[in-house]
Design a protein around this motif. Structure first.
Motif, mmCIF file in Angstrom:
data_model
loop_
_atom_site.group_PDB
_atom_site.id
_atom_site.type_symbol
_atom_site.label_atom_id
_atom_site.label_comp_id
_atom_site.label_asym_id
_atom_site.label_seq_id
_atom_site.Cartn_x
_atom_site.Cartn_y
_atom_site.Cartn_z
ATOM 1 N N ARG A 175 4.527 -1.928 -6.622
ATOM 2 C CA ARG A 175 4.226 -2.474 -5.299
ATOM 3 C C ARG A 175 5.079 -3.698 -4.958
ATOM 4 O O ARG A 175 5.421 -3.923 -3.797
ATOM 5 N N ASN A 176 5.454 -4.480 -5.960
ATOM 6 C CA ASN A 176 6.291 -5.651 -5.696
ATOM 7 C C ASN A 176 7.693 -5.268 -5.233
ATOM 8 O O ASN A 176 8.368 -6.038 -4.564
ATOM 9 N N LEU A 177 8.116 -4.043 -5.605
ATOM 10 C CA LEU A 177 9.437 -3.576 -5.181
ATOM 11 C C LEU A 177 9.393 -2.932 -3.793
ATOM 12 O O LEU A 177 10.435 -2.610 -3.225
ATOM 13 N N GLY A 178 8.199 -2.743 -3.256
ATOM 14 C CA GLY A 178 8.084 -2.155 -1.930
ATOM 15 C C GLY A 178 7.899 -3.186 -0.837
ATOM 16 O O GLY A 178 7.703 -2.835 0.331
ATOM 17 N N GLY A 179 7.941 -4.468 -1.206
ATOM 18 C CA GLY A 179 7.740 -5.536 -0.240
ATOM 19 C C GLY A 179 8.955 -5.786 0.644
ATOM 20 O O GLY A 179 10.064 -5.333 0.348
ATOM 21 N N LEU A 214 0.819 -1.200 0.000
ATOM 22 C CA LEU A 214 0.000 0.000 0.000
ATOM 23 C C LEU A 214 0.859 1.258 0.000
ATOM 24 O O LEU A 214 0.617 2.194 -0.776
ATOM 25 N N VAL A 215 1.886 1.296 0.855
ATOM 26 C CA VAL A 215 2.756 2.465 0.927
ATOM 27 C C VAL A 215 3.553 2.617 -0.370
ATOM 28 O O VAL A 215 3.775 3.732 -0.842
ATOM 29 N N ALA A 216 3.979 1.496 -0.955
ATOM 30 C CA ALA A 216 4.692 1.558 -2.239
ATOM 31 C C ALA A 216 3.793 2.180 -3.307
ATOM 32 O O ALA A 216 4.240 3.017 -4.098
#
Length: 326
Positions: free
Chosen positions: A125-129, A116-118
């Motif tokens: 979003r996959n890079l913000g995990g 969500l924050v990514a």
């Protein structure tokens, strides 16, 4: 192996901080504090998500040395300012009842909020995990000149080959890496500390920790929280002469007469502010004449309007204080 670059990490850091500050209710702030706590553990400590969620914030965070205890054979040290951010969360009244289990949350729920924050900052979003974030910390260390063997130990990787995947060595920077690492080690060991010499005037013992009060010659009282093991090892006792130290990044500067949750709060004056692109070094004088150093991010300096001659409250946590006999 995927990881984020410097600009993306800086954007993610800002978005997480802004997301926390935008909490409108106590309940919302409480959950965001917990999620941000996990984010900081992974972002700066390179922890696996499972390691972050199993961490006991009362037992595994050594604030005075900026150390996170992962296992019996793996302790990692993070930047003082990152540990100071963790301390501020631990001491926030909104999560005071969760001491020891602050990060105990469902992993699926945590991943959902990381994505969500990514999304909020426009990153895939996959890079913000958590996994990519952990790899990003490894890449960051390697690109800052930290040797592969040290990054391997920092991240708890099984082999150096896994760490090498995080950096492109096409420039063959072996000599530069060694030089940069030694320079950073020198800077870390010479970081500014504030020292208060005095004698122990009171000790309040608990089951696992003790609150030690040190009174200086000027009458200033400094509170330090130490483990019972340290009490025994240092043979601390009432009347003993000791030096209490606290690192500059742990010092919080706020407008005069601000009420804080820190164990140590004093009034003083800003003598000067030396600014850089990201942070500022402050020299302060407490009302009893004691000089102190502090380091603040430029965002905080600008927001609070900190400047030379400003009257201020100078604070630091009792858990950030280290005691040394003599």
């Amino acid at each position: 192996m995927k990881y984020l670059g410097t600009e993306a990490l800086a954007l993610l850091d800002k978005t997480w901080n802004d997301w926390l500050e935008m909490a409108r209710t106590l309940k919302q702030r409480r959950i965001r504090l917990r999620l941000y706590f996990v984010y900081l553990l992974i972002r700066h400590g390179g922890l696996r998500l499972g390691e972050a969620l199993e961490l006991d914030d009362k037992r595994d965070l050594v604030f005075s040395t900026s150390t996170i205890r992962i296992s019996k054979d793996r302790d990692i040290q993070i930047q003082d300012q990152a540990m100071a951010s963790l301390l501020r969360i631990v001491e926030d009244p909104a999560v005071s009842d969760l001491a020891g289990s602050l990060s105990r949350m469902d992993p699926g729920y945590v991943r959902k909020n990381f994505y969500l924050v990514a999304d909020m900052c426009g990153i895939d979003r996959n890079l913000g995990g958590p996994r990519v974030l952990r790899h990003s910390r490894g890449a960051e260390l390697l690109n800052n000149g930290i040797p592969v063997s040290i990054v391997q130990k920092f991240l708890g990787l099984q082999s150096p080959a896994q760490a090498v995947q995080l950096k492109d060595f096409q420039d063959s920077e072996a000599k530069q890496i060694l030089h940069a690492h030694l320079r950073r080690e020198t800077l870390r060991h010479s970081s500014a500390r504030n020292a208060f010499a005095g004698s122990i005037t009171a000790i309040h013992e608990g089951p696992t920790t003790a609150l030690v009060i040190v009174t200086t010659l000027s009458g200033l009282e400094v509170r330090a929280t130490v483990s019972m093991e340290s009490m025994r090892n240092l043979a601390l006792h009432k009347g003993q002469t000791v030096t209490a130290t606290v690192k500059a990044p742990w010092v919080v500067v706020s407008p005069e007469n601000t009420s804080t949750s820190c164990g140590n709060n004093y009034q003083g004056t800003v003598l000067y502010v030396r600014e850089s692109e990201l942070e500022a070094s402050l020299r302060l004088r407490l009302d009893d004449g004691t000089g102190m150093a502090a380091m603040l991010g430029m965002e905080a300096v600008d927001r609070l309007g900190i400047s030379e001659g400003m009257r201020c409250t100078v604070s630091f946590s009792a858990m950030a204080v280290t005691l040394r006999p003599g």
